[in-house]
Design a protein around this motif. Structure first.
Motif, PDB file in Angstrom:
ATOM      1  N   MET A   1      37.541  27.916  33.048  1.00 13.29           N
ATOM      2  CA  MET A   1      36.350  28.601  32.548  1.00 13.29           C
ATOM      3  C   MET A   1      36.469  30.094  32.840  1.00 13.29           C
ATOM      4  N   ILE A   2      36.132  30.895  31.846  1.00 11.18           N
ATOM      5  CA  ILE A   2      36.165  32.347  31.982  1.00 11.18           C
ATOM      6  C   ILE A   2      34.777  32.898  31.682  1.00 11.18           C
ATOM      7  N   VAL A   3      34.253  33.674  32.615  1.00  9.66           N
ATOM      8  CA  VAL A   3      32.942  34.300  32.455  1.00  9.66           C
ATOM      9  C   VAL A   3      33.145  35.801  32.347  1.00  9.66           C
ATOM     10  N   GLU A   4      32.702  36.397  31.249  1.00 12.75           N
ATOM     11  CA  GLU A   4      32.837  37.830  31.025  1.00 12.75           C
ATOM     12  C   GLU A   4      31.585  38.550  31.523  1.00 12.75           C
ATOM     13  N   LEU A   5      31.809  39.674  32.220  1.00 12.85           N
ATOM     14  CA  LEU A   5      30.698  40.481  32.718  1.00 12.85           C
ATOM     15  C   LEU A   5      30.955  41.945  32.343  1.00 12.85           C
ATOM     16  N   PRO A   6      30.613  42.346  31.117  1.00 12.44           N
ATOM     17  CA  PRO A   6      30.845  43.736  30.708  1.00 12.44           C
ATOM     18  C   PRO A   6      29.849  44.687  31.358  1.00 12.44           C
ATOM     19  N   ASP A   7      30.314  45.903  31.647  1.00 14.87           N
ATOM     20  CA  ASP A   7      29.472  46.962  32.210  1.00 14.87           C
ATOM     21  C   ASP A   7      28.608  46.428  33.348  1.00 14.87           C
ATOM     22  N   THR A   8      29.242  46.038  34.428  1.00 27.09           N
ATOM     23  CA  THR A   8      28.545  45.358  35.510  1.00 27.09           C
ATOM     24  C   THR A   8      28.735  46.088  36.827  1.00 27.09           C
ATOM     25  N   THR A   9      28.375  45.428  37.914  1.00 29.55           N
ATOM     26  CA  THR A   9      28.552  45.952  39.270  1.00 29.55           C
ATOM     27  C   THR A   9      29.166  44.859  40.133  1.00 29.55           C
ATOM     28  N   THR A  10      29.728  45.252  41.276  1.00 29.57           N
ATOM     29  CA  THR A  10      30.310  44.241  42.160  1.00 29.57           C
ATOM     30  C   THR A  10      29.235  43.314  42.711  1.00 29.57           C
ATOM     31  N   SER A  11      28.029  43.829  42.889  1.00 36.31           N
ATOM     32  CA  SER A  11      26.926  42.988  43.346  1.00 36.31           C
ATOM     33  C   SER A  11      26.624  41.896  42.330  1.00 36.31           C
ATOM     34  N   GLN A  12      26.623  42.251  41.059  1.00 38.82           N
ATOM     35  CA  GLN A  12      26.373  41.255  40.016  1.00 38.82           C
ATOM     36  C   GLN A  12      27.518  40.246  39.939  1.00 38.82           C
ATOM     37  N   VAL A  13      28.739  40.707  40.143  1.00 42.54           N
ATOM     38  CA  VAL A  13      29.879  39.797  40.152  1.00 42.54           C
ATOM     39  C   VAL A  13      29.732  38.778  41.278  1.00 42.54           C
ATOM     40  N   SER A  14      29.344  39.245  42.461  1.00 40.79           N
ATOM     41  CA  SER A  14      29.164  38.348  43.603  1.00 40.79           C
ATOM     42  C   SER A  14      28.070  37.325  43.330  1.00 40.79           C
ATOM     43  N   LYS A  15      26.966  37.765  42.744  1.00 37.95           N
ATOM     44  CA  LYS A  15      25.869  36.839  42.428  1.00 37.95           C
ATOM     45  C   LYS A  15      26.311  35.806  41.398  1.00 37.95           C
TER      46      LYS A  15
ATOM     47  N   ALA B   1      32.206  56.402  33.501  1.00 44.59           N
ATOM     48  CA  ALA B   1      32.260  55.472  34.633  1.00 44.59           C
ATOM     49  C   ALA B   1      31.805  54.090  34.162  1.00 44.59           C
ATOM     50  N   ARG B   2      32.668  53.081  34.350  1.00 47.51           N
ATOM     51  CA  ARG B   2      32.336  51.756  33.843  1.00 47.51           C
ATOM     52  C   ARG B   2      33.149  50.706  34.590  1.00 47.51           C
ATOM     53  N   LEU B   3      32.536  49.577  34.838  1.00 49.09           N
ATOM     54  CA  LEU B   3      33.211  48.446  35.461  1.00 49.09           C
ATOM     55  C   LEU B   3      32.978  47.197  34.617  1.00 49.09           C
ATOM     56  N   ASP B   4      34.056  46.669  34.060  1.00 49.73           N
ATOM     57  CA  ASP B   4      34.002  45.406  33.339  1.00 49.73           C
ATOM     58  C   ASP B   4      34.672  44.347  34.211  1.00 49.73           C
ATOM     59  N   ALA B   5      34.055  43.189  34.301  1.00 52.80           N
ATOM     60  CA  ALA B   5      34.583  42.142  35.175  1.00 52.80           C
ATOM     61  C   ALA B   5      34.768  40.843  34.407  1.00 52.80           C
ATOM     62  N   GLU B   6      35.596  40.017  34.987  1.00 50.09           N
ATOM     63  CA  GLU B   6      35.903  38.707  34.396  1.00 50.09           C
ATOM     64  C   GLU B   6      36.125  37.735  35.549  1.00 50.09           C
TER      65      GLU B   6
ATOM     66  N   GLU C   1      40.220  31.241  42.733  1.00 49.50           N
ATOM     67  CA  GLU C   1      39.213  31.912  41.924  1.00 49.50           C
ATOM     68  C   GLU C   1      39.788  33.280  41.586  1.00 49.50           C
ATOM     69  N   VAL C   2      39.751  33.650  40.330  1.00 49.37           N
ATOM     70  CA  VAL C   2      40.307  34.931  39.919  1.00 49.37           C
ATOM     71  C   VAL C   2      39.177  35.832  39.440  1.00 49.37           C
ATOM     72  N   ILE C   3      39.101  37.008  40.043  1.00 52.24           N
ATOM     73  CA  ILE C   3      38.118  38.011  39.646  1.00 52.24           C
ATOM     74  C   ILE C   3      38.886  39.230  39.157  1.00 52.24           C
ATOM     75  N   VAL C   4      38.698  39.578  37.909  1.00 48.84           N
ATOM     76  CA  VAL C   4      39.379  40.731  37.323  1.00 48.84           C
ATOM     77  C   VAL C   4      38.381  41.871  37.197  1.00 48.84           C
ATOM     78  N   LEU C   5      38.684  42.993  37.838  1.00 47.19           N
ATOM     79  CA  LEU C   5      37.829  44.173  37.794  1.00 47.19           C
ATOM     80  C   LEU C   5      38.568  45.267  37.039  1.00 47.19           C
ATOM     81  N   ARG C   6      38.036  45.660  35.892  1.00 43.92           N
ATOM     82  CA  ARG C   6      38.639  46.737  35.099  1.00 43.92           C
ATOM     83  C   ARG C   6      37.736  47.956  35.223  1.00 43.92           C
ATOM     84  N   ALA C   7      38.214  48.934  35.990  1.00 43.45           N
ATOM     85  CA  ALA C   7      37.398  50.103  36.298  1.00 43.45           C
ATOM     86  C   ALA C   7      37.945  51.341  35.613  1.00 43.45           C
ATOM     87  N   CYS C   8      37.060  52.227  35.214  1.00 41.40           N
ATOM     88  CA  CYS C   8      37.481  53.486  34.631  1.00 41.40           C
ATOM     89  C   CYS C   8      36.494  54.573  35.054  1.00 41.40           C
TER      90      CYS C   8
END
Length: 319
Positions: free
Chosen positions: A1-15, A77-82, A93-100
């Motif tokens: 299962m892959i969950v996409e989290l565009p334009d997010t924060t690390t706090s939201q990723v943790s939740k 400034a943007r953080l996209d996560a997966e 568990e794989v967490i991909v953080l794409r930061a710019c």
């Protein structure tokens, strides 16, 4: 299962991770470490695949930090996560953080809230590594720091950089790839006749830092005059080509002329074919994750062994 989290924060990723565990029963129990992979955009998948395969032996949480250091400083400034779990993440568990933009400036803050509590951290740079891994943002938080000299712009020069910046806990795949060679050579020298080695010659491609490290290890262990030859890639295969050990009773040669197969020649014995394949990323990573304490032998070879070697010979003839 892959969950996409565009334009997010690390706090939201943790939740979101907590929500996935509660709803799907995916738990972090049994994870033995956190693997942080620092890579560049477009290079994530090969590293993730290797980590997924290695996780079947070492269950872990994998955090991939993907950023481009050459990106324009005024980029948005943007953080996209997966988040990948289940079949898309092996036994991890794989967490991909794409930061710019500014979001990529503080990599340590990006991952701190996602580390497993009370679990060791290993940071791996599969591509270009920082000049001093132990002082890099993701290196400071790690118990082990893994680099790969063969992927640097100057593989041979990077060894001397690693030597000058070495900190206990550093590791490099150029050393890990030597495991089979070291084991085979040790087995040869453990057989009679037990004559001292009077000379060593190692040959390999110029883009193979493992060749230089093997020569440094042999020089350190055997205390014998050691030379190493670096041949142009166009004139032979990549990696180590062969080792020649001189002693009074004759010469021992271990030469890899065919990919994956080496020929062992010893005085008074039949010629043997030995399996010596080049180790892939998965094997190297799994090997390094088997120990989370500093590799003292690697530290001795990279700091002391290299300094005992002279300059490499640049020739086009295999050992």
């Amino acid at each position: 299962m892959i969950v996409e989290l565009p334009d997010t924060t690390t706090s939201q990723v943790s939740k979101t991770l907590v929500k996935i565990r509660e709803e799907g029963g995916v738990v972090a129990l049994g994870r033995v470490l956190t693997l942080v992979i620092a890579t560049s955009p477009g290079s994530e998948e090969e590293a993730i695949e290797a980590a997924n395969d290695a996780s079947r032996e070492h269950p872990m949480r994998v955090i991939v930090v993907s950023s481009d250091p050459d990106e324009l400083p005024d980029a948005e400034a943007r953080l996209d996560a997966e988040i990948r779990v289940g079949g898309d993440a092996g036994a991890s568990e794989v967490i991909v953080l794409r930061a710019c933009g500014d979001a990529a400036l503080d990599e340590e803050s990006l991952v701190m809230g996602l580390l497993l509590p009370d679990a060791p951290v290993v940071t791996w740079w599969p591509g270009i590594a920082p000049p001093v891994p132990g002082e890099a943002a993701l290196g400071r938080i790690a118990h082990r720091r893994i680099t790969d000299a063969s992927t640097q712009r100057d593989p041979q020069g990077s060894l001397h950089s690693l030597a000058s910046s070495y900190t206990p806990g550093d590791a490099d795949f150029a050393w890990t790839r030597l495991t089979l060679w070291r084991a085979q050579l040790a087995a040869v020298l453990d057989q009679p006749p037990y004559e001292p080695i009077t000379g060593v010659r190692v040959t390999g491609a110029i883009d193979s830092p493992s060749t230089t490290l093997l020569a440094a290890w042999l020089r350190l262990q055997l205390d014998a005059p050691t030379s190493y030859v670096l041949t142009p890639v166009e004139q032979g295969s990549h990696g180590i080509h062969g080792v020649r050990l001189e002693r009074e009773g004759g010469t021992v040669e271990l030469v890899r002329d065919v990919p994956g197969i080496a020929t062992l020649r010893q005085p008074g014995q039949p010629v043997h074919d030995v399996a010596l394949p080049r180790r892939n990323l998965r094997d190297c990573l799994a090997d390094e994750l088997r120990r989370l304490d500093p590799d003292e032998l690697y530290g001795e070879v990279i700091t002391s062994g290299l300094s005992l070697l002279g300059d490499a010979e640049a020739e086009g003839v295999h050992a």
